[in-house]
Write a protein that holds these residues in place. Structure first.
Motif, PDB file in Angstrom:
ATOM      1  N   THR B  75     -22.211  54.631-108.984  1.00 12.82           N
ATOM      2  CA  THR B  75     -20.892  54.042-109.271  1.00 12.82           C
ATOM      3  C   THR B  75     -20.900  53.263-110.591  1.00 12.82           C
ATOM      4  O   THR B  75     -19.872  53.097-111.221  1.00 12.82           O
ATOM      5  N   CYS B  76     -22.099  52.799-110.992  1.00 11.74           N
ATOM      6  CA  CYS B  76     -22.188  52.048-112.244  1.00 11.74           C
ATOM      7  C   CYS B  76     -21.619  52.862-113.406  1.00 11.74           C
ATOM      8  O   CYS B  76     -20.930  52.334-114.273  1.00 11.74           O
ATOM      9  N   ILE B  77     -21.880  54.182-113.401  1.00 17.41           N
ATOM     10  CA  ILE B  77     -21.444  55.026-114.519  1.00 17.41           C
ATOM     11  C   ILE B  77     -19.918  55.019-114.635  1.00 17.41           C
ATOM     12  O   ILE B  77     -19.366  54.978-115.736  1.00 17.41           O
ATOM     13  N   LYS B 123     -17.777  42.886-115.876  1.00 13.38           N
ATOM     14  CA  LYS B 123     -16.486  43.472-115.519  1.00 13.38           C
ATOM     15  C   LYS B 123     -16.566  44.992-115.519  1.00 13.38           C
ATOM     16  O   LYS B 123     -15.594  45.672-115.250  1.00 13.38           O
ATOM     17  N   GLN B 124     -17.703  45.543-115.941  1.00 10.84           N
ATOM     18  CA  GLN B 124     -17.818  46.999-116.071  1.00 10.84           C
ATOM     19  C   GLN B 124     -18.939  47.526-115.183  1.00 10.84           C
ATOM     20  O   GLN B 124     -18.844  47.470-113.963  1.00 10.84           O
ATOM     21  N   CYS B 125     -20.024  48.032-115.813  1.00 11.85           N
ATOM     22  CA  CYS B 125     -21.092  48.670-115.045  1.00 11.85           C
ATOM     23  C   CYS B 125     -21.657  47.777-113.943  1.00 11.85           C
ATOM     24  O   CYS B 125     -21.844  48.215-112.803  1.00 11.85           O
ATOM     25  N   GLU B 126     -21.901  46.502-114.289  1.00  9.89           N
ATOM     26  CA  GLU B 126     -22.567  45.635-113.315  1.00  9.89           C
ATOM     27  C   GLU B 126     -21.635  45.265-112.158  1.00  9.89           C
ATOM     28  O   GLU B 126     -22.085  44.962-111.062  1.00  9.89           O
ATOM     29  N   TYR B 131     -25.465  47.102-105.907  1.00  9.45           N
ATOM     30  CA  TYR B 131     -25.875  45.750-105.501  1.00  9.45           C
ATOM     31  C   TYR B 131     -24.677  44.827-105.360  1.00  9.45           C
ATOM     32  O   TYR B 131     -24.556  44.068-104.401  1.00  9.45           O
ATOM     33  N   THR B 132     -23.769  44.867-106.370  1.00  5.04           N
ATOM     34  CA  THR B 132     -22.604  43.990-106.336  1.00  5.04           C
ATOM     35  C   THR B 132     -21.658  44.411-105.218  1.00  5.04           C
ATOM     36  O   THR B 132     -21.182  43.594-104.436  1.00  5.04           O
ATOM     37  N   SER B 138     -27.050  40.090-106.724  1.00  5.02           N
ATOM     38  CA  SER B 138     -26.894  40.191-108.176  1.00  5.02           C
ATOM     39  C   SER B 138     -27.140  41.629-108.618  1.00  5.02           C
ATOM     40  O   SER B 138     -28.125  42.240-108.191  1.00  5.02           O
ATOM     41  N   PRO B 139     -26.277  42.144-109.470  1.00  2.08           N
ATOM     42  CA  PRO B 139     -26.425  43.535-109.911  1.00  2.08           C
ATOM     43  C   PRO B 139     -27.672  43.731-110.760  1.00  2.08           C
ATOM     44  O   PRO B 139     -28.269  42.771-111.240  1.00  2.08           O
ATOM     45  N   ILE B 140     -28.040  44.996-110.957  1.00  2.00           N
ATOM     46  CA  ILE B 140     -29.098  45.322-111.914  1.00  2.00           C
ATOM     47  C   ILE B 140     -28.650  44.783-113.271  1.00  2.00           C
ATOM     48  O   ILE B 140     -27.474  44.890-113.629  1.00  2.00           O
ATOM     49  N   ALA B 141     -29.581  44.219-114.050  1.00  2.00           N
ATOM     50  CA  ALA B 141     -29.236  43.664-115.370  1.00  2.00           C
ATOM     51  C   ALA B 141     -29.112  44.807-116.379  1.00  2.00           C
ATOM     52  O   ALA B 141     -29.950  44.974-117.265  1.00  2.00           O
ATOM     53  N   ILE B 142     -28.066  45.595-116.202  1.00  2.00           N
ATOM     54  CA  ILE B 142     -27.924  46.820-117.010  1.00  2.00           C
ATOM     55  C   ILE B 142     -27.813  46.484-118.499  1.00  2.00           C
ATOM     56  O   ILE B 142     -28.440  47.117-119.343  1.00  2.00           O
TER      57      ILE B 142
END
Ligand SMILES: Cc1cc2nc3c(=O)[nH]c(=O)nc-3n(C[C@H](O)[C@H](O)[C@H](O)COP(=O)(O)OP(=O)(O)OC[C@H]3O[C@@H](n4cnc5c(N)ncnc54)[C@H](O)[C@@H]3O)c2cc1C
Ligand SMILES: Cc1cc2nc3c(=O)[nH]c(=O)nc-3n(C[C@H](O)[C@H](O)[C@H](O)COP(=O)(O)OP(=O)(O)OC[C@H]3O[C@@H](n4cnc5c(N)ncnc54)[C@H](O)[C@@H]3O)c2cc1C
Ligand code: FES
Lengths: 276, 495
Positions: B75-77, B123-126, B131-132, B138-142
């Motif tokens: 979903t990050c993409i 506001k975007q990928c993370e 995780y979010t 906490s999301p991956i630190a993309i």
């Protein structure tokens, strides 16, 4: 990079510089200006295109030494290069046939007046030009103005040349003598303020070319803002010419002084290094 | 869209990815803590312009990459405006193939080192990270990982110069050298065109240069990217204002076949309140331009700037944060944000707000200026501010600020930076009479091709969106380059 092709002193503090700038020479119209930056550490300053030669691909600037950048510029010689020159900027002068036009130029403001006088004359107007300065040695471009104006009146504060008195005295004289349909004024802000007050008394439409402090010259920063008719306008993109009777000259004068202390200090420092 | 999904699936089922997924249990992966960015000490950095974020070490990046589950449905993409293959680049990091990670990023993002630093990842990928969304962790630190891979490539000295098609000698012009223009130029060069970028200012880079400060995005980094583009054969013509120095018609006569306009949203807005033209009151564009482009705070440079002891910055966006943090660095004793809504509504990146607080910035949220007062020399010395409260959400979805009556009070301020938004640059619309623009002055384009109402003119970035982000501007530039390529090729075949 733009190369300096010619340089000539009009007076001790006023220098004419002819620059190689073919694209600008081709696109520019009377009233347009450029922004220059001498070198990588320089500031950007606006200068009117006094005239241009499209065939030779040159523009001519007339610069008065008032601070660091103008002093550095006046020290450059034929063959030297100026790092950045961008333009033509601003709105061109609106020129049409209106009848009799009074052009009041003070100090270095006479230079940008030249193409306007030329344009007005070619459009079929009767053009009376007033050249004003503190003293004789500061009067510039008199011969050129005589060549294209119907009449030239020279005014000096100290009476060392022409008539003694301020530019406004010369203006009153003409206004009392004949009907004036339009007035242009270019010069120091304080001069334009009083020229404008003079024509306001007689209800003569008047255009002033404002020389506010600028940075980019493309409408991006707002350094050049002035109040015209109670609205904030940007001189670099909305001007530089405005209805003089609507301009808040007092605000403009205050804004011109924004960096006075820093400019003074920098100039003293510069003079010391140059003299040392 | 379907083939993108297929492509992602095929990539994911490659053996090395499958192996990697098996090498560690999901439970172990999710039990790892999110990496913390190394940062300069707030009380040291608020006195200099050194970059605040110092980046991740390889060890940190590898640990962080292990947190990523390489989801079957990443979903990050979908949260990334340019659709970076996020799991792939992160898994490359996990295998210590940092250069491979950078190559993956560059498949879709021309300037990963920039985006890793300035994108609003939260506001975007993370935000769309598993995780979010599902784990409430906490999301991956993309963003940090993106920056890590891009920096690694740059510092390795093995920066790849993108391959370009055979030169086709067809001239195309790019107006403006901000992120949208750079992205368009890069892709057009890859297609084989003879690309010239025209820039009004004396420096290439748009907002990346004159707006975003050194402590957040070092200029050197932008310059390296531009050097790469020069090596791809792209020409940069600075001090050239299209529509002024030469018209589109002049350029067409010189052989230019099509143009991308990425002229940005450069016009500063003011609030039109009494006293706003006093000395010491700047637009954020002027304040930041003096410092970033003209180096006014460095004595060796000629441009001056006024920056006082009590600096009030009006606004809550990135531009406001950049201005207020700059003021602090120039020696302000009190550097204040005056924002009419609350922190929840602030458009600035979370990281900037956090950094600003650490650096001692004072936040006066739910306040708005109503008048400025000057001293006898015309320099601002005080301002009147009014308290606000939040009402119903407005068109932007954020709760509307409502002034509280008789709540005004005086605040001392000898410098004010107005940072309440920008309008589209009108130079191009003014120069082209038949160009369709909206009531707000943005250029109207076909969203699939970015083609404007004038067939040979394409546009993107802030001049179309009216103020957005670096990544959206770059996405537009790339889409437009594809649109221009198609347009030119069709024209050639038709003849
Ligand atoms: C549209 C436009 C056209 C101009 N055309 C010409 C021209 O053709 N020839 C010419 O000599 N000058 C012209 N000027 C003024 C010129 O830009 C300034 O004289 C110059 O910026 C001064 O720079 P400096 O570093 O030498 O002096 P500074 O050290 O910056 O200033 C020295 C003194 O000059 C005053 N000053 C500073 N900036 C300006 C300014 N922009 N306008 C007027 N006074 C200023 C200051 O108040 C100070 O007292 C023009 C200005 C504008 C806006
Ligand atoms: C201070 C600040 C901080 C920001 N922080 C962030 C952030 O952290 N993250 C984020 O994603 N976004 C941020 N943004 C927003 C982001 O920078 C912009 O959305 C993005 O730069 C837009 O790119 P662009 O290519 O459309 O235009 P710009 O970057 O504005 O570039 C346009 C360029 O075109 C030139 N130009 C204009 N007209 C002409 C012409 N006629 N001829 C030649 N050249 C011309 C201009 O001089 C300028 O250089 C920030 C913006 C500012 C001002
Ligand atoms: S000089 Fe920057 S807007 Fe006019």
């Amino acid at each position: 990079m733009s190369k300096i092709l010619e340089k000539e002193f009009f007076s001790k503090n006023v220098v004419k510089i002819v620059l190689e700038a073919p694209e600008i020479a081709k696109s520019r119209k009377p009233g347009h200006f450029v922004i220059i930056r001498i070198d990588a550490k320089g500031e950007r300053i606006p200068l009117t295109i006094a005239w241009a030669d499209e065939k030779k691909g040159t523009i001519t600037l007339v610069v008065q030494k008032v601070g660091v950048t103008s002093a550095k510029l006046s020290k450059l010689n034929t063959g030297d290069e100026i790092m950045d020159v961008v333009g033509p900027l601003g709105q061109a002068t609106h020129i049409e046939k209106v009848g009799t036009v009074l052009c009041a130029g003070g100090g270095v403001g006479v230079a940008p007046m030249l193409p306007i006088v030329d344009g007005l004359k070619k459009a079929g107007n009767r053009v009376i030009t007033i050249l004003a300065a503190r003293s004789k040695d500061l009067i510039i471009l008199e011969d050129q103005m005589r060549g294209i104006s119907d009449e030239v009146i020279v005014m000096t504060d100290d009476g060392s040349y022409g008539k003694q008195g301020l530019v406004t005295a010369g203006m009153e004289e003409v206004i009392h003598r004949e009907k004036v349909d339009l007035c242009f004024t270019i010069g120091p802000a304080i001069m334009m303020k009083f020229a404008s007050l003079t024509t306001k008394k007689y209800n003569i439409p008047t255009m002033a070319s404002l020389n506010t402090i600028m940075v980019d010259g493309t409408g991006m920063c707002g350094a050049c803002r002035v109040s015209v008719g109670g609205k904030t306008r940007f001189v670099c993109v909305d001007g530089p010419e405005f209805d003089a009777h609507q301009v808040d000259f007092d605000e403009m004068l205050t804004r011109l002084g924004a960096y006075k202390d820093q400019e003074f200090e920098a100039y003293q420092k510069y003079l010391q290094t140059v003299e040392a | 869209m379907e083939n993108i999904a297929d492509y992602l699936k095929a990539e994911r089922s490659q053996e090395w990815r499958a192996e990697l997924r098996k090498s560690m249990k999901a439970k172990e992966r999710t039990s790892l803590e999110r990496v913390k960015m190394l940062e300069e000490d707030p009380n040291v950095r608020n006195k200099n312009i050194i970059e605040v974020n110092k980046g991740l070490t390889p060890e940190m990046a590898i640990v962080e990459s292990h947190r990523c589950l390489d989801c079957p449905d990443p979903t990050c993409i979908s949260g990334c405006p340019v659709g970076i293959n996020i799991p792939k680049f992160i898994k490359k990091i996990e295998t210590k193939d940092f250069l491979g990670a950078a190559v993956t990023l560059k498949e879709t993002n021309a300037l990963p080192a920039v985006c890793g630093r300035v994108c609003p990842q939260e506001k975007q990928c993370e935000l769309s990270c598993f995780y979010t969304q599902k784990l409430k962790k906490s999301p991956i630190a993309i963003g940090h990982l993106e920056r890590f891979a891009a920096d690694w490539e740059r510092n390795s000295g093995k920066m790849s110069i993108p391959k370009t098609e055979k030169h086709n000698k067809i001239k195309v012009g790019v107006v403006g050298s901000g992120p949208s223009g750079l992205a368009a130029a890069g892709d057009l060069a890859k297609y084989g065109y003879d690309v010239t970028v025209f820039e009004a200012l004396h420096e290439v880079g748009g907002v990346l240069k004159y707006g975003i400060p050194e402590f957040r995005l070092p200029n050197e980094l932008v310059d390296i990217e531009i050097e790469t583009m020069r090596q791809m054969g792209i020409k940069f013509h600075t001090n050239f204002i299209v529509g002024k120095t030469a018209s589109f018609d002049d350029l067409k006569a010189e052989g230019f076949q099509a143009f991308f306009v990425g002229s940005g949203a450069g016009l500063p807005r003011f609030m039109d309140i009494p006293g706003e033209n006093l000395n010491g009151i700047f637009s954020s564009n002027e304040y930041l331009t003096r410092i970033n482009l003209m180096h006014a705070s460095n004595d060796e440079y000629d441009t001056p700037v006024i920056s006082g002891k009590h600096v009030a910055v009006i606004g809550g966006g990135n531009t406001a944060m950049d201005s207020v943090r700059t003021a602090k660095r120039l020696g302000a004793e009190k550097a204040m944000i005056i924002y009419r809504r609350s922190e929840t509504e602030m458009p600035a990146r979370n990281e900037e707000i956090k950094h600003a607080k650490e650096e001692g910035i004072i936040f006066m949220n739910l306040h708005s200026p109503t008048e400025y007062y000057g001293d006898e020399k015309g320099r601002v010395k005080q301002m009147k501010v009014q308290k606000m409260e939040l009402g119903e959400p407005d068109a932007s979805g954020r709760r509307r600020p409502i002034p509280i009556e008789s709540s005004e009070f005086i605040v001392d301020a000898d410098t004010v930076v107005v940072s309440v938004g920008v309008s589209p640059n009108p130079l191009i619309p003014k120069a082209l009479k038949n160009l369709k623009v909206t009531d707000w002055g943005t250029i109207v384009v076909n969203p699939d091709t970015m083609q404007s109402s004038v067939p040979e003119i394409f546009a993107g970035g802030d001049i179309v969106r009216g103020g957005a982000t670096v990544i959206l501007a770059m996405g537009d530039g790339r889409k437009a380059a594809a649109g221009m390529h198609k347009y030119i090729q069709e024209k050639i075949t038709a003849n």
